[in-house]
Scaffold this motif. Structure first.
Motif, PDB file in Angstrom:
ATOM      1  N   PHE A 106       0.800  -1.224   0.000  1.00  0.00           N
ATOM      2  CA  PHE A 106       0.000   0.000   0.000  1.00  0.00           C
ATOM      3  C   PHE A 106       0.836   1.280   0.000  1.00  0.00           C
ATOM      4  O   PHE A 106       0.290   2.372  -0.158  1.00  0.00           O
ATOM      5  CB  PHE A 106      -0.929   0.009   1.222  1.00  0.00           C
ATOM      6  CG  PHE A 106      -1.923  -1.107   1.204  1.00  0.00           C
ATOM      7  CD1 PHE A 106      -3.136  -0.974   0.550  1.00  0.00           C
ATOM      8  CD2 PHE A 106      -1.648  -2.320   1.825  1.00  0.00           C
ATOM      9  CE1 PHE A 106      -4.057  -2.010   0.520  1.00  0.00           C
ATOM     10  CE2 PHE A 106      -2.547  -3.367   1.792  1.00  0.00           C
ATOM     11  CZ  PHE A 106      -3.757  -3.217   1.140  1.00  0.00           C
ATOM     12  N   GLY A 107       2.136   1.152   0.180  1.00  0.00           N
ATOM     13  CA  GLY A 107       2.994   2.321   0.219  1.00  0.00           C
ATOM     14  C   GLY A 107       3.267   2.764   1.644  1.00  0.00           C
ATOM     15  O   GLY A 107       2.534   2.435   2.584  1.00  0.00           O
ATOM     16  N   TYR A 108       4.341   3.523   1.797  1.00  0.00           N
ATOM     17  CA  TYR A 108       4.782   3.971   3.120  1.00  0.00           C
ATOM     18  C   TYR A 108       3.677   4.741   3.837  1.00  0.00           C
ATOM     19  O   TYR A 108       3.487   4.603   5.043  1.00  0.00           O
ATOM     20  CB  TYR A 108       6.017   4.850   2.949  1.00  0.00           C
ATOM     21  CG  TYR A 108       6.745   5.189   4.227  1.00  0.00           C
ATOM     22  CD1 TYR A 108       7.701   4.329   4.741  1.00  0.00           C
ATOM     23  CD2 TYR A 108       6.475   6.374   4.913  1.00  0.00           C
ATOM     24  CE1 TYR A 108       8.386   4.636   5.913  1.00  0.00           C
ATOM     25  CE2 TYR A 108       7.152   6.693   6.085  1.00  0.00           C
ATOM     26  CZ  TYR A 108       8.104   5.820   6.572  1.00  0.00           C
ATOM     27  OH  TYR A 108       8.777   6.125   7.732  1.00  0.00           O
ATOM     28  N   ASN A 393      13.854  -1.016   2.990  1.00  0.00           N
ATOM     29  CA  ASN A 393      13.067  -0.044   2.231  1.00  0.00           C
ATOM     30  C   ASN A 393      11.678   0.180   2.815  1.00  0.00           C
ATOM     31  O   ASN A 393      11.021   1.172   2.484  1.00  0.00           O
ATOM     32  CB  ASN A 393      12.954  -0.478   0.771  1.00  0.00           C
ATOM     33  CG  ASN A 393      14.068   0.069  -0.082  1.00  0.00           C
ATOM     34  OD1 ASN A 393      13.908   1.059  -0.796  1.00  0.00           O
ATOM     35  ND2 ASN A 393      15.232  -0.562   0.017  1.00  0.00           N
ATOM     36  N   LEU A 394      11.239  -0.731   3.665  1.00  0.00           N
ATOM     37  CA  LEU A 394       9.947  -0.541   4.325  1.00  0.00           C
ATOM     38  C   LEU A 394      10.009   0.587   5.351  1.00  0.00           C
ATOM     39  O   LEU A 394       8.980   1.022   5.868  1.00  0.00           O
ATOM     40  CB  LEU A 394       9.504  -1.839   4.999  1.00  0.00           C
ATOM     41  CG  LEU A 394       9.195  -2.997   4.044  1.00  0.00           C
ATOM     42  CD1 LEU A 394       8.966  -4.283   4.825  1.00  0.00           C
ATOM     43  CD2 LEU A 394       7.970  -2.672   3.193  1.00  0.00           C
ATOM     44  N   GLY A 398       9.175   7.007   0.425  1.00  0.00           N
ATOM     45  CA  GLY A 398       9.480   7.143  -0.983  1.00  0.00           C
ATOM     46  C   GLY A 398      10.495   6.148  -1.488  1.00  0.00           C
ATOM     47  O   GLY A 398      11.105   6.369  -2.536  1.00  0.00           O
ATOM     48  N   GLY A 399      10.702   5.034  -0.776  1.00  0.00           N
ATOM     49  CA  GLY A 399      11.642   4.006  -1.222  1.00  0.00           C
ATOM     50  C   GLY A 399      11.081   3.241  -2.408  1.00  0.00           C
ATOM     51  O   GLY A 399      10.187   3.715  -3.111  1.00  0.00           O
ATOM     52  N   PRO A 494      18.366   7.024   4.290  1.00  0.00           N
ATOM     53  CA  PRO A 494      18.058   8.305   3.670  1.00  0.00           C
ATOM     54  C   PRO A 494      16.562   8.532   3.568  1.00  0.00           C
ATOM     55  O   PRO A 494      15.796   7.586   3.479  1.00  0.00           O
ATOM     56  CB  PRO A 494      18.672   8.159   2.272  1.00  0.00           C
ATOM     57  CG  PRO A 494      18.665   6.690   2.015  1.00  0.00           C
ATOM     58  CD  PRO A 494      18.914   6.047   3.344  1.00  0.00           C
ATOM     59  N   VAL A 495      16.170   9.762   3.623  1.00  0.00           N
ATOM     60  CA  VAL A 495      14.767  10.127   3.458  1.00  0.00           C
ATOM     61  C   VAL A 495      14.643  10.809   2.107  1.00  0.00           C
ATOM     62  O   VAL A 495      15.363  11.754   1.802  1.00  0.00           O
ATOM     63  CB  VAL A 495      14.302  11.079   4.578  1.00  0.00           C
ATOM     64  CG1 VAL A 495      12.885  11.506   4.324  1.00  0.00           C
ATOM     65  CG2 VAL A 495      14.432  10.398   5.925  1.00  0.00           C
ATOM     66  N   GLY A 496      13.740  10.320   1.293  1.00  0.00           N
ATOM     67  CA  GLY A 496      13.618  10.924  -0.016  1.00  0.00           C
ATOM     68  C   GLY A 496      12.395  10.428  -0.733  1.00  0.00           C
ATOM     69  O   GLY A 496      11.646   9.667  -0.215  1.00  0.00           O
TER      70      GLY A 496
END
Length: 496
Positions: A106-108, A393-394, A398-399, A494-496
């Motif tokens: 479902f996305g972050y 990545n979880l 935005g991973g 990283p946050v992105g």
């Protein structure tokens, strides 16, 4: 000194070191101390209390006979537990709470859509638990319902604060204490020593039969969003089949046993309150045994309330972290649990005394909300990605899984919308197709099929090859984690 190390030192100085350190973060291999042998008794006890007995009242309250109620219970429980048990295998493989893993579908941030449904589930169970126990003890012993509710809440909240290991310990103790009590009661029923009268013959109707199946199926499907929370401390190399079978047997056997017991109490003793019925049937065996039965069942229910509170805390922290990155500290879990405890206690005080109607409506709503999610999650895990995820990545906004994963969200919404014409919520709403079917509730089955099929179709566009590099890197990062260090804060992602 890392942030996590500083947090542990502060907790030790406050005497809180026995509180579980993990919440929504990854459990490294060095801390995997769980055993498959504990999963069966744990989930057996999760259903081994009078809430389950009340599920057996649903069919008889609609005119269904004991035999048909028992058959519907077996069908519903086996069906619902199948989904729950498959989710359990995810905990050992990924070492994550269930809702963190759902970020892949479902996305972050998109997972918050599903979190609303799970939040209703966890709070709903604890609200109904408080109403049932408070009303039952007031009816049996004349105890003040408000005081009883507060004691239940405080005890369950403390169990959730101390966390995973304490919940497993308490569940084991309750299992040992309750199993002999229900065994004696069941033998007494089979030998005619538990009271009761010969009932008028019950009947059969598809509405009642399918209604009992739906209530039974929903009972264990509603465990699906948090079953991995209690298997994530198992070693990663644990065979999935062994976890699935342990959970399947434990959760289904106790539920079938007590739902049928509840149907007997409803048809033979005219019971409408599970706790009072246990008390009366126990006293028919031996004076005072009824009180022991009631208190034993309540101990199991309090433990289950702690389980609900624990996973509710994980749900809230996951949702908050999606928009406001947080450190999953002990302080965060305590504050969250206190707020949740206040919420479910306040709601329970506003609830009506007729807990059976409340129970049935709550279970049905939970089923409609959770079935599309379980379909999407299981299709993704077992058919699409086959258990291969970039765990690090979880925890990256935005991973590779994105912030809003349109496939999972669309499939969930489609599945839920498909159930609306089939809704059967007595006294609230009955959908047009459900009316045409005479009130038979198959909405949950429609939602399951539509959501699962929609996601399977849309997921064909996922570029699994592009994820492989991230998975390899994630596994390398996890292997280099220092002892007792885990995601998310220690890896400086990283946050992105």
């Amino acid at each position: 000194m890392t942030t996590a190390s500083a947090e542990r030192d502060r907790s030790a100085s406050l005497g809180l070191s026995s509180i579980e350190a993990r919440s929504i973060d990854y459990v490294p291999e060095s801390e995997r101390h769980g055993r498959v042998a504990d999963q069966g008794p744990f989930w057996f006890l999760g259903n081994f209390q009078f809430f389950t007995i009340a599920i057996g009242f649903v069919g008889p309250s609609m005119g269904l006979s004991l035999g048909y109620t028992a058959l519907a219970a077996v069908i519903g429980i086996l069906f619902g537990t199948l989904f729950m048990a498959f989710h359990a295998s995810q905990g050992a493989e990924l070492g994550l709470p269930q809702m963190i893993q759902s970020r892949a579908q479902f996305g972050y941030r998109g997972v918050t859509l599903v979190l609303l449904g799970t939040l209703v589930t966890f709070l709903g169970f604890n609200v109904v638990d408080v109403v049932l126990v408070s009303g039952g003890l007031h009816g049996i012993f004349g105890w003040n319902a408000t005081v009883v509710g507060l004691v239940l809440t405080v005890t369950a909240t403390l169990l959730a604060i101390y966390g995973h290991d304490w919940l497993h310990r308490i569940f084991k103790l309750c299992f040992i204490a309750c199993l002999p009590l229900y065994t004696i009661l069941t033998i007494a029923i089979l030998t005619g020593h538990a009271g009761g009268t010969t009932p008028t013959l019950g009947g059969f109707s598809w509405v009642a039969f399918v209604g009992q199946i739906a209530a039974s199926a929903s009972y264990n499907i509603t465990y699906a969003p948090y079953v991995s929370d209690y298997s994530r401390y198992l070693p990663r190399n644990t065979r999935p089949a062994s976890i699935i079978m342990a959970v399947m047997f434990g959760a289904s056997s106790s539920a079938i046993w007590l739902i049928i017991l509840g149907a007997w109490l409803a048809t033979r003793m005219g019971a409408s309150d599970g706790l009072v019925a246990l008390h009366d049937a126990g006293n028919a065996i031996l004076p005072g045994f009824g009180a022991l039965m009631a208190l034993g069942s309540i101990s199991a229910m309090i433990a289950t309330m702690g389980l609900n509170a624990y996973s509710c805390m994980l749900t809230v922290l996951t949702g908050v972290d999606a928009f406001f990155p947080l450190r999953p500290t002990r302080s965060a879990r305590i504050v969250t649990l206190v707020i949740l405890a206040v919420a479910w206690t306040w709601i329970s005080l506003l609830c009506p005394d007729n807990a059976i109607d409340l129970l049935f409506a709550t279970l049905t709503i939970m089923l409609y909300l959770l079935v599309p999610w379980t379909a999407v999650n299981l299709v993704d895990y077992f058919l699409v990605r086959r258990g291969h995820y970039a765990i690090t990545n979880l925890f990256i906004p935005g991973g590779i899984y994105g912030n809003w994963e349109w496939r999972g969200i669309a499939a969930y919404v489609l599945g839920f919308l498909a159930t609306v014409p089939f809704f059967v919520l007595p006294g609230l709403y009955t959908g047009p197709i459900a009316k045409a079917l005479g009130g038979v509730d198959i909405g949950w089955l429609v939602g399951l099929i539509v959501a699962g099929a929609a996601y399977a179709l849309m997921s064909r566009s996922i570029d699994l090859q592009a994820e492989k590099a991230a998975i390899v890197q994630s596994e390398a990062d996890l292997r280099t984690l220092p002892l007792h260090e885990a995601l998310p804060e220690e890896m400086a992602l990283p946050v992105g």
